[in-house]
Scaffold this motif. Structure first.
Motif, PDB file in Angstrom:
ATOM      1  N   GLN A  10       0.867  -1.148  -0.491  1.00 22.22           N
ATOM      2  CA  GLN A  10       0.054  -0.330   0.214  1.00 22.22           C
ATOM      3  C   GLN A  10       1.662   1.301  -0.058  1.00 22.22           C
ATOM      4  O   GLN A  10       0.549   2.043  -1.091  1.00 22.22           O
ATOM      5  N   ASP A  11       1.971   1.285   0.734  1.00 17.71           N
ATOM      6  CA  ASP A  11       2.784   2.005   0.966  1.00 17.71           C
ATOM      7  C   ASP A  11       3.644   2.654  -0.907  1.00 17.71           C
ATOM      8  O   ASP A  11       3.801   3.723  -0.789  1.00 17.71           O
ATOM      9  N   PHE A  12       3.877   1.877  -1.169  1.00 11.83           N
ATOM     10  CA  PHE A  12       4.577   1.125  -2.470  1.00 11.83           C
ATOM     11  C   PHE A  12       3.366   2.342  -3.206  1.00 11.83           C
ATOM     12  O   PHE A  12       3.964   2.880  -4.089  1.00 11.83           O
ATOM     13  N   GLY A  13       2.296   1.651  -3.408  1.00 10.04           N
ATOM     14  CA  GLY A  13       1.658   1.749  -4.507  1.00 10.04           C
ATOM     15  C   GLY A  13       1.316   4.031  -4.351  1.00 10.04           C
ATOM     16  O   GLY A  13       0.894   4.178  -4.605  1.00 10.04           O
ATOM     17  N   THR A  14       0.695   4.228  -3.160  1.00 10.03           N
ATOM     18  CA  THR A  14       1.368   5.795  -2.295  1.00 10.03           C
ATOM     19  C   THR A  14       2.437   6.065  -3.070  1.00 10.03           C
ATOM     20  O   THR A  14       2.041   8.010  -3.658  1.00 10.03           O
ATOM     21  N   LEU A  15       3.897   5.877  -2.942  1.00  9.01           N
ATOM     22  CA  LEU A  15       5.053   6.518  -3.306  1.00  9.01           C
ATOM     23  C   LEU A  15       5.274   6.587  -5.044  1.00  9.01           C
ATOM     24  O   LEU A  15       5.088   7.697  -4.876  1.00  9.01           O
ATOM     25  N   THR A  16       4.435   5.295  -5.469  1.00  3.40           N
ATOM     26  CA  THR A  16       4.704   5.520  -7.044  1.00  3.40           C
ATOM     27  C   THR A  16       3.583   6.835  -7.426  1.00  3.40           C
ATOM     28  O   THR A  16       4.302   7.272  -8.407  1.00  3.40           O
ATOM     29  N   ALA A  17       2.578   6.656  -7.104  1.00  2.00           N
ATOM     30  CA  ALA A  17       1.459   7.175  -7.788  1.00  2.00           C
ATOM     31  C   ALA A  17       2.022   8.683  -7.641  1.00  2.00           C
ATOM     32  O   ALA A  17       1.976  10.109  -8.288  1.00  2.00           O
ATOM     33  N   GLU A  18       2.609   9.182  -6.607  1.00  2.00           N
ATOM     34  CA  GLU A  18       2.650  10.708  -6.269  1.00  2.00           C
ATOM     35  C   GLU A  18       4.340  11.166  -7.173  1.00  2.00           C
ATOM     36  O   GLU A  18       4.230  11.908  -7.218  1.00  2.00           O
ATOM     37  N   ILE A  19       5.153  10.011  -7.363  1.00  2.00           N
ATOM     38  CA  ILE A  19       5.838  10.297  -7.963  1.00  2.00           C
ATOM     39  C   ILE A  19       5.734  10.215  -9.334  1.00  2.00           C
ATOM     40  O   ILE A  19       6.558  11.029 -10.305  1.00  2.00           O
ATOM     41  N   THR A  20       4.911   9.341 -10.124  1.00  2.00           N
ATOM     42  CA  THR A  20       4.905   9.419 -11.196  1.00  2.00           C
ATOM     43  C   THR A  20       3.766  11.154 -11.490  1.00  2.00           C
ATOM     44  O   THR A  20       4.033  11.433 -12.499  1.00  2.00           O
ATOM     45  N   ASN A  21       3.505  11.105 -10.932  1.00  2.00           N
ATOM     46  CA  ASN A  21       2.423  12.989 -10.567  1.00  2.00           C
ATOM     47  C   ASN A  21       3.953  13.748 -10.817  1.00  2.00           C
ATOM     48  O   ASN A  21       3.716  14.474 -11.874  1.00  2.00           O
ATOM     49  N   LYS A  22       4.463  13.760 -10.336  1.00  2.00           N
ATOM     50  CA  LYS A  22       6.028  14.714  -9.927  1.00  2.00           C
ATOM     51  C   LYS A  22       6.939  14.921 -10.982  1.00  2.00           C
ATOM     52  O   LYS A  22       7.110  15.311 -11.439  1.00  2.00           O
ATOM     53  N   ILE A  23       6.517  13.435 -11.597  1.00  2.00           N
ATOM     54  CA  ILE A  23       8.215  13.140 -12.667  1.00  2.00           C
ATOM     55  C   ILE A  23       7.460  13.861 -13.847  1.00  2.00           C
ATOM     56  O   ILE A  23       7.979  14.465 -14.730  1.00  2.00           O
ATOM     57  N   GLY A  24       5.983  13.886 -14.335  1.00  3.56           N
ATOM     58  CA  GLY A  24       5.463  14.372 -15.527  1.00  3.56           C
ATOM     59  C   GLY A  24       5.423  15.680 -15.002  1.00  3.56           C
ATOM     60  O   GLY A  24       5.219  16.754 -16.237  1.00  3.56           O
ATOM     61  N   ARG A  25       5.315  16.509 -13.992  1.00  5.04           N
ATOM     62  CA  ARG A  25       4.951  18.279 -13.639  1.00  5.04           C
ATOM     63  C   ARG A  25       6.794  18.337 -14.187  1.00  5.04           C
ATOM     64  O   ARG A  25       7.198  19.873 -13.711  1.00  5.04           O
ATOM     65  N   ILE A  26       8.022  17.565 -13.982  1.00  2.50           N
ATOM     66  CA  ILE A  26       9.342  18.085 -13.392  1.00  2.50           C
ATOM     67  C   ILE A  26       9.612  19.086 -15.070  1.00  2.50           C
ATOM     68  O   ILE A  26      10.192  20.218 -15.143  1.00  2.50           O
ATOM     69  N   PRO A  27       8.917  18.514 -16.388  1.00  6.69           N
ATOM     70  CA  PRO A  27      10.163  19.075 -17.920  1.00  6.69           C
ATOM     71  C   PRO A  27       8.799  20.326 -18.302  1.00  6.69           C
ATOM     72  O   PRO A  27       9.354  21.077 -18.575  1.00  6.69           O
ATOM     73  N   LYS A  28       8.131  20.586 -16.806  1.00  9.84           N
ATOM     74  CA  LYS A  28       7.635  21.835 -17.142  1.00  9.84           C
ATOM     75  C   LYS A  28       7.718  22.916 -16.740  1.00  9.84           C
ATOM     76  O   LYS A  28       7.104  24.553 -16.520  1.00  9.84           O
ATOM     77  N   LEU A  29       8.397  22.663 -15.689  1.00  8.76           N
ATOM     78  CA  LEU A  29       9.020  23.414 -14.829  1.00  8.76           C
ATOM     79  C   LEU A  29      10.693  24.327 -15.196  1.00  8.76           C
ATOM     80  O   LEU A  29      11.206  23.274 -16.356  1.00  8.76           O
ATOM     81  N   ALA A  30      11.171  25.606 -14.556  1.00 13.31           N
ATOM     82  CA  ALA A  30      12.687  25.660 -14.820  1.00 13.31           C
ATOM     83  C   ALA A  30      12.502  26.058 -13.429  1.00 13.31           C
ATOM     84  O   ALA A  30      12.344  26.596 -12.841  1.00 13.31           O
ATOM     85  N   GLY A  31      14.874  26.498 -13.429  1.00 16.03           N
ATOM     86  CA  GLY A  31      15.058  26.808 -12.377  1.00 16.03           C
ATOM     87  C   GLY A  31      15.597  26.429 -10.271  1.00 16.03           C
ATOM     88  O   GLY A  31      15.208  24.828 -11.142  1.00 16.03           O
ATOM     89  N   GLU A  32      14.808  27.169  -9.477  1.00 16.63           N
ATOM     90  CA  GLU A  32      14.910  26.871  -8.533  1.00 16.63           C
ATOM     91  C   GLU A  32      13.639  26.293  -8.534  1.00 16.63           C
ATOM     92  O   GLU A  32      13.675  24.930  -7.315  1.00 16.63           O
ATOM     93  N   GLU A  33      12.014  25.969  -9.057  1.00 14.29           N
ATOM     94  CA  GLU A  33      11.277  24.784  -8.464  1.00 14.29           C
ATOM     95  C   GLU A  33      11.895  23.509  -9.053  1.00 14.29           C
ATOM     96  O   GLU A  33      11.263  23.078  -8.546  1.00 14.29           O
ATOM     97  N   LYS A  34      12.239  23.883 -10.336  1.00 18.71           N
ATOM     98  CA  LYS A  34      12.104  22.751 -10.648  1.00 18.71           C
ATOM     99  C   LYS A  34      13.254  21.508 -10.047  1.00 18.71           C
ATOM    100  O   LYS A  34      13.153  20.625  -9.780  1.00 18.71           O
ATOM    101  N   THR A  35      14.958  22.520  -9.316  1.00 21.19           N
ATOM    102  CA  THR A  35      15.444  21.522  -8.655  1.00 21.19           C
ATOM    103  C   THR A  35      15.077  20.948  -7.620  1.00 21.19           C
ATOM    104  O   THR A  35      15.104  20.053  -6.807  1.00 21.19           O
ATOM    105  N   GLN A  36      14.471  21.558  -7.104  1.00 19.77           N
ATOM    106  CA  GLN A  36      13.376  21.486  -5.401  1.00 19.77           C
ATOM    107  C   GLN A  36      12.696  19.734  -5.828  1.00 19.77           C
ATOM    108  O   GLN A  36      12.736  19.432  -4.762  1.00 19.77           O
TER     109      GLN A  36
END
Length: 217
Positions: A10-36
């Motif tokens: 269950q923890d694995f499913g929750t974490l991987t779902a959050e990570i997948t969502n964030k990975i999709g957002r990374i290319p849309k960001l730049a600078g400090e926001e992307k680094t964080q």
């Protein structure tokens, strides 16, 4: 035991779902926001690795007849983890069309080859890092084995030393017992000699007494 494994799932499913969502957002960001966001995803990926290690330990404790099913599930989770890591690597050097145009203007199309080159270099560095990590792990395991061998040798040496001390003590006791037995045997022989002498004296006395008695008559 299986309930712990399912909790980790269950923890694995929750974490991987959050990570997948964030990975999709990374290319849309730049600078400090992307680094964080990259740092945050990297931290969560480490948590997923720890979860997989815990799941692996739990599977080893499950009875053999039920272990096959959990091994299959664990294998699929590891494959999912590998895919997340690859997606994460690509996302770190990828840009959305809007961000790419802002950074490169009309040269956005020429950046594709550069991006591919960066991705290739990144993957190469990751492979080298994994090899170094594997080498370090082997070195650590070798050191642990060597330490265990030294500990066992030290323990064996102490056992041998104690056995040697007991042998010395036994030998000393045997020597003492031998001296005591020799003394007892000597006294027995002396006593027997005295008995023989006394018997001879008594016999001689009786014979003489009879002789003088007969002679007197």
């Amino acid at each position: 035991m299986s309930s712990d494994f399912e909790a980790y799932e269950q923890d694995f499913g929750t974490l991987t779902a959050e990570i997948t969502n964030k990975i999709g957002r990374i290319p849309k960001l730049a600078g400090e926001e992307k680094t964080q966001l990259v740092l945050n995803v990297d931290k969560q990926l480490e948590e997923v690795r720890e979860l997989l290690e815990q799941m692996d330990l739990e599977v080893r404790e499950i009875p053999i007849q039920s272990r096959g099913m959990y091994n299959s599930r664990l294998k699929s989770y590891k494959q999912e983890m590998e895919k997340l890591e690859k997606d994460f690597k690509r996302s770190r050097i990828a840009y959305s069309d809007e961000v790419r145009n802002e950074l490169l203007g009309d040269d956005g199309s020429s950046s594709e080859s550069q991006r591919a080159h960066l991705l290739d270099n990144t993957e190469r560095l990751e492979r080298s890092s994994r090899r170094l990590e594997a080498g370090y792990q082997i070195a650590v395991e070798t050191e642990q084995v060597g330490q265990e061998i030294l500990t066992n040798l030290h323990s064996d040496r102490e056992k041998i030393q104690r056995s040697r001390d007991r042998l010395r003590e036994t030998d000393a006791n045997l020597g003492k017992s031998s001296r005591i037995l020799t003394g007892m045997l000597r006294r027995i022989i002396q006593n027997r000699v005295l008995v023989f002498i006394l018997g001879a004296i008594i016999l001689l006395t009786v014979v003489l007494a009879i002789y003088f008695n007969l002679r007197g008559h």
